[in-house]
Design a protein around this motif. Sequence first.
Motif, PDB file in Angstrom:
ATOM      1  N   ILE A 200      -5.974  12.654  14.011  1.00  0.00           N
ATOM      2  CA  ILE A 200      -6.143  13.923  14.715  1.00  0.00           C
ATOM      3  C   ILE A 200      -5.632  13.806  16.146  1.00  0.00           C
ATOM      4  CG2 ILE A 200      -7.838  15.610  15.591  1.00  0.00           C
ATOM      5  CD1 ILE A 200      -9.651  14.887  13.279  1.00  0.00           C
ATOM      6  N   VAL A 201      -4.903  14.829  16.592  1.00  0.00           N
ATOM      7  CA  VAL A 201      -4.597  14.969  18.015  1.00  0.00           C
ATOM      8  C   VAL A 201      -5.182  16.304  18.454  1.00  0.00           C
ATOM      9  CG1 VAL A 201      -2.840  15.046  19.813  1.00  0.00           C
ATOM     10  CG2 VAL A 201      -2.464  13.644  17.764  1.00  0.00           C
ATOM     11  N   LEU A 202      -6.140  16.237  19.370  1.00  0.00           N
ATOM     12  CA  LEU A 202      -6.874  17.419  19.828  1.00  0.00           C
ATOM     13  C   LEU A 202      -6.521  17.696  21.279  1.00  0.00           C
ATOM     14  CD1 LEU A 202      -9.395  19.432  19.696  1.00  0.00           C
ATOM     15  CD2 LEU A 202     -10.739  17.506  20.523  1.00  0.00           C
ATOM     16  N   VAL A 203      -6.076  18.916  21.557  1.00  0.00           N
ATOM     17  CA  VAL A 203      -5.827  19.337  22.936  1.00  0.00           C
ATOM     18  C   VAL A 203      -7.042  20.086  23.449  1.00  0.00           C
ATOM     19  CG1 VAL A 203      -4.581  21.071  24.286  1.00  0.00           C
ATOM     20  CG2 VAL A 203      -3.315  19.440  22.896  1.00  0.00           C
ATOM     21  N   THR A 204      -7.505  19.714  24.639  1.00  0.00           N
ATOM     22  CA  THR A 204      -8.672  20.386  25.193  1.00  0.00           C
ATOM     23  C   THR A 204      -8.713  20.201  26.710  1.00  0.00           C
ATOM     24  OG1 THR A 204     -11.079  20.569  25.067  1.00  0.00           O
ATOM     25  CG2 THR A 204     -10.171  18.355  24.863  1.00  0.00           C
ATOM     26  N   HIS A 205      -9.379  21.132  27.406  1.00  0.00           N
ATOM     27  CA  HIS A 205      -9.617  20.902  28.836  1.00  0.00           C
ATOM     28  C   HIS A 205     -11.083  20.517  29.047  1.00  0.00           C
ATOM     29  CE1 HIS A 205     -10.579  25.160  28.167  1.00  0.00           C
ATOM     30  NE2 HIS A 205     -11.607  24.849  28.922  1.00  0.00           N
ATOM     31  N   ASP A 206     -11.817  20.363  27.915  1.00  0.00           N
ATOM     32  CA  ASP A 206     -13.260  20.231  27.953  1.00  0.00           C
ATOM     33  C   ASP A 206     -13.668  18.781  27.640  1.00  0.00           C
ATOM     34  OD1 ASP A 206     -15.958  20.413  27.513  1.00  0.00           O
ATOM     35  OD2 ASP A 206     -15.808  21.681  25.729  1.00  0.00           O
ATOM     36  N   ALA A 207     -14.367  18.138  28.568  1.00  0.00           N
ATOM     37  CA  ALA A 207     -14.751  16.729  28.386  1.00  0.00           C
ATOM     38  C   ALA A 207     -15.660  16.560  27.175  1.00  0.00           C
ATOM     39  CB  ALA A 207     -15.441  16.204  29.644  1.00  0.00           C
ATOM     40  N   ARG A 208     -16.502  17.577  26.906  1.00  0.00           N
ATOM     41  CA  ARG A 208     -17.400  17.441  25.762  1.00  0.00           C
ATOM     42  C   ARG A 208     -16.608  17.314  24.463  1.00  0.00           C
ATOM     43  NH1 ARG A 208     -20.803  20.962  21.716  1.00  0.00           N
ATOM     44  NH2 ARG A 208     -19.344  22.562  22.364  1.00  0.00           N
ATOM     45  N   ALA A 209     -15.542  18.124  24.333  1.00  0.00           N
ATOM     46  CA  ALA A 209     -14.702  18.067  23.129  1.00  0.00           C
ATOM     47  C   ALA A 209     -13.918  16.763  23.094  1.00  0.00           C
ATOM     48  CB  ALA A 209     -13.748  19.265  23.105  1.00  0.00           C
ATOM     49  N   ALA A 210     -13.356  16.382  24.228  1.00  0.00           N
ATOM     50  CA  ALA A 210     -12.538  15.158  24.272  1.00  0.00           C
ATOM     51  C   ALA A 210     -13.368  13.929  23.922  1.00  0.00           C
ATOM     52  CB  ALA A 210     -11.910  15.005  25.657  1.00  0.00           C
ATOM     53  N   ALA A 211     -14.678  14.005  24.196  1.00  0.00           N
ATOM     54  CA  ALA A 211     -15.555  12.844  23.965  1.00  0.00           C
ATOM     55  C   ALA A 211     -15.755  12.540  22.477  1.00  0.00           C
ATOM     56  CB  ALA A 211     -16.905  13.064  24.639  1.00  0.00           C
ATOM     57  N   TYR A 212     -15.306  13.451  21.592  1.00  0.00           N
ATOM     58  CA  TYR A 212     -15.344  13.151  20.155  1.00  0.00           C
ATOM     59  C   TYR A 212     -14.241  12.162  19.770  1.00  0.00           C
ATOM     60  CZ  TYR A 212     -18.783  16.667  18.695  1.00  0.00           C
ATOM     61  OH  TYR A 212     -19.932  17.377  18.489  1.00  0.00           O
ATOM     62  N   ALA A 213     -13.226  12.031  20.630  1.00  0.00           N
ATOM     63  CA  ALA A 213     -12.056  11.231  20.287  1.00  0.00           C
ATOM     64  C   ALA A 213     -12.318   9.742  20.466  1.00  0.00           C
ATOM     65  CB  ALA A 213     -10.878  11.660  21.155  1.00  0.00           C
ATOM     66  N   ASP A 214     -11.469   8.933  19.801  1.00  0.00           N
ATOM     67  CA  ASP A 214     -11.505   7.484  20.008  1.00  0.00           C
ATOM     68  C   ASP A 214     -10.837   7.124  21.334  1.00  0.00           C
ATOM     69  OD1 ASP A 214     -12.449   7.248  17.341  1.00  0.00           O
ATOM     70  OD2 ASP A 214     -10.385   7.257  16.595  1.00  0.00           O
ATOM     71  N   ARG A 215      -9.859   7.949  21.704  1.00  0.00           N
ATOM     72  CA  ARG A 215      -9.076   7.659  22.896  1.00  0.00           C
ATOM     73  C   ARG A 215      -8.669   8.971  23.543  1.00  0.00           C
ATOM     74  NH1 ARG A 215      -3.843   5.002  23.327  1.00  0.00           N
ATOM     75  NH2 ARG A 215      -3.498   5.493  21.143  1.00  0.00           N
ATOM     76  N   VAL A 216      -8.689   9.009  24.871  1.00  0.00           N
ATOM     77  CA  VAL A 216      -8.365  10.230  25.601  1.00  0.00           C
ATOM     78  C   VAL A 216      -7.180   9.965  26.523  1.00  0.00           C
ATOM     79  CG1 VAL A 216      -9.218  11.997  27.192  1.00  0.00           C
ATOM     80  CG2 VAL A 216     -10.800  10.924  25.558  1.00  0.00           C
ATOM     81  N   PHE A 217      -6.110  10.734  26.350  1.00  0.00           N
ATOM     82  CA  PHE A 217      -5.010  10.702  27.306  1.00  0.00           C
ATOM     83  C   PHE A 217      -5.254  11.820  28.308  1.00  0.00           C
ATOM     84  CE2 PHE A 217      -3.020   8.836  23.526  1.00  0.00           C
ATOM     85  CZ  PHE A 217      -2.484   7.679  24.083  1.00  0.00           C
ATOM     86  N   VAL A 218      -5.356  11.455  29.573  1.00  0.00           N
ATOM     87  CA  VAL A 218      -5.548  12.471  30.612  1.00  0.00           C
ATOM     88  C   VAL A 218      -4.170  12.884  31.106  1.00  0.00           C
ATOM     89  CG1 VAL A 218      -6.625  12.993  32.815  1.00  0.00           C
ATOM     90  CG2 VAL A 218      -7.725  11.380  31.249  1.00  0.00           C
ATOM     91  N   ILE A 219      -3.859  14.177  30.961  1.00  0.00           N
ATOM     92  CA  ILE A 219      -2.557  14.717  31.348  1.00  0.00           C
ATOM     93  C   ILE A 219      -2.706  15.463  32.664  1.00  0.00           C
ATOM     94  CG2 ILE A 219      -0.573  16.090  30.556  1.00  0.00           C
ATOM     95  CD1 ILE A 219      -1.277  14.407  28.276  1.00  0.00           C
ATOM     96  N   GLY A 220      -1.781  15.256  33.569  1.00  0.00           N
ATOM     97  CA  GLY A 220      -1.775  16.018  34.818  1.00  0.00           C
ATOM     98  C   GLY A 220      -0.346  16.233  35.244  1.00  0.00           C
ATOM     99  N   ASP A 221       0.010  17.486  35.499  1.00  0.00           N
ATOM    100  CA  ASP A 221       1.327  17.805  36.024  1.00  0.00           C
ATOM    101  C   ASP A 221       2.458  17.162  35.198  1.00  0.00           C
ATOM    102  OD1 ASP A 221       3.104  19.004  37.734  1.00  0.00           O
ATOM    103  OD2 ASP A 221       3.098  17.332  39.163  1.00  0.00           O
TER     104      ASP A 221
END
Length: 250
Positions: A200-221
Amino acid sequence: MPPIIEVHDLTKQFELGQSTVEALKGVSLAVQPGEFVALMGPSGSGKSTLLQLLGGLDQPTTGSVVFEGVDISHLSDDAATRLRRERTGFVFQAFNLIPLLDVRENIALPFTIAGQDATRGELRDRIRDVIDLVELTGKERHRPDQLSAGEQQRVAVARALVTRPSVLLADEPTGNLDYTTGGEILDALWKSCDAAGQTIVLVTHDARAAAYADRVFVIGDGRIRDDIALGRRPDHSAAPLIARLAQLGL
Ligand SMILES: Nc1ncnc2c1ncn2[C@@H]1O[C@H](COP(=O)(O)OP(=O)(O)OP(=O)(O)O)[C@@H](O)[C@H]1O
Ligand SMILES: [Mg+2]
């Protein structure tokens, strides 16, 4: 195991009249089979653009996307359509269900479009299994207007999973939902990953949703700012992610 998706130095520019928008400015990442990855970042940071490139919905300006060992960055329209149909499943913020079709028929749509009979045999069993996964058993004959918003989005998740895609790509699937209902969607995604090995690749701006993932890529600019390994955690606590984001000043 080789990565299921590998992205090398991806850039994407949009021409808007006289000006150029640089949505992605050199992104490299890899997603392993069975992994649940979140792409998190503020509005306009390039998350949706990146997701679309990962799933062959659009082509990069430069760089490459390797999907199951095949470079898909410059596929013909036909080949890109085939990739999307056969290898990927998409879920968007809007549920995009067909109002006149019931739950079962909406979920069967990918098969119906392909001219397959989904009312019998293996396809019927698969539909039953995804309905069970998203906990809509007993609501097969409901039309979308007879379902809650969360139930409608669970139909969209089931429809995306029923073709057994290599990768499920979800863009803000909880964006139109309240906290509790959003949690039901995240639980369904997590279950498909943890129990059935769905990548799964999940796009979100919400930390609660991202916290379901095994790994989080933080995107900025248009760039990857950080790669946070959370591991597989049945409690989905957002605390470690939030602590890390605070450390980074994000
Ligand atoms: N088709 C397009 N034409 C022109 N500019 C675009 C297009 N799509 C995206 N952009 C621009 O590219 C940048 C990244 O957009 P993108 O939609 O990827 O952001 P996002 O992180 O998904 O934002 P949001 O959280 O609001 O959905 C933005 O500046 C956006 O305006
Ligand atoms: Mg977006």
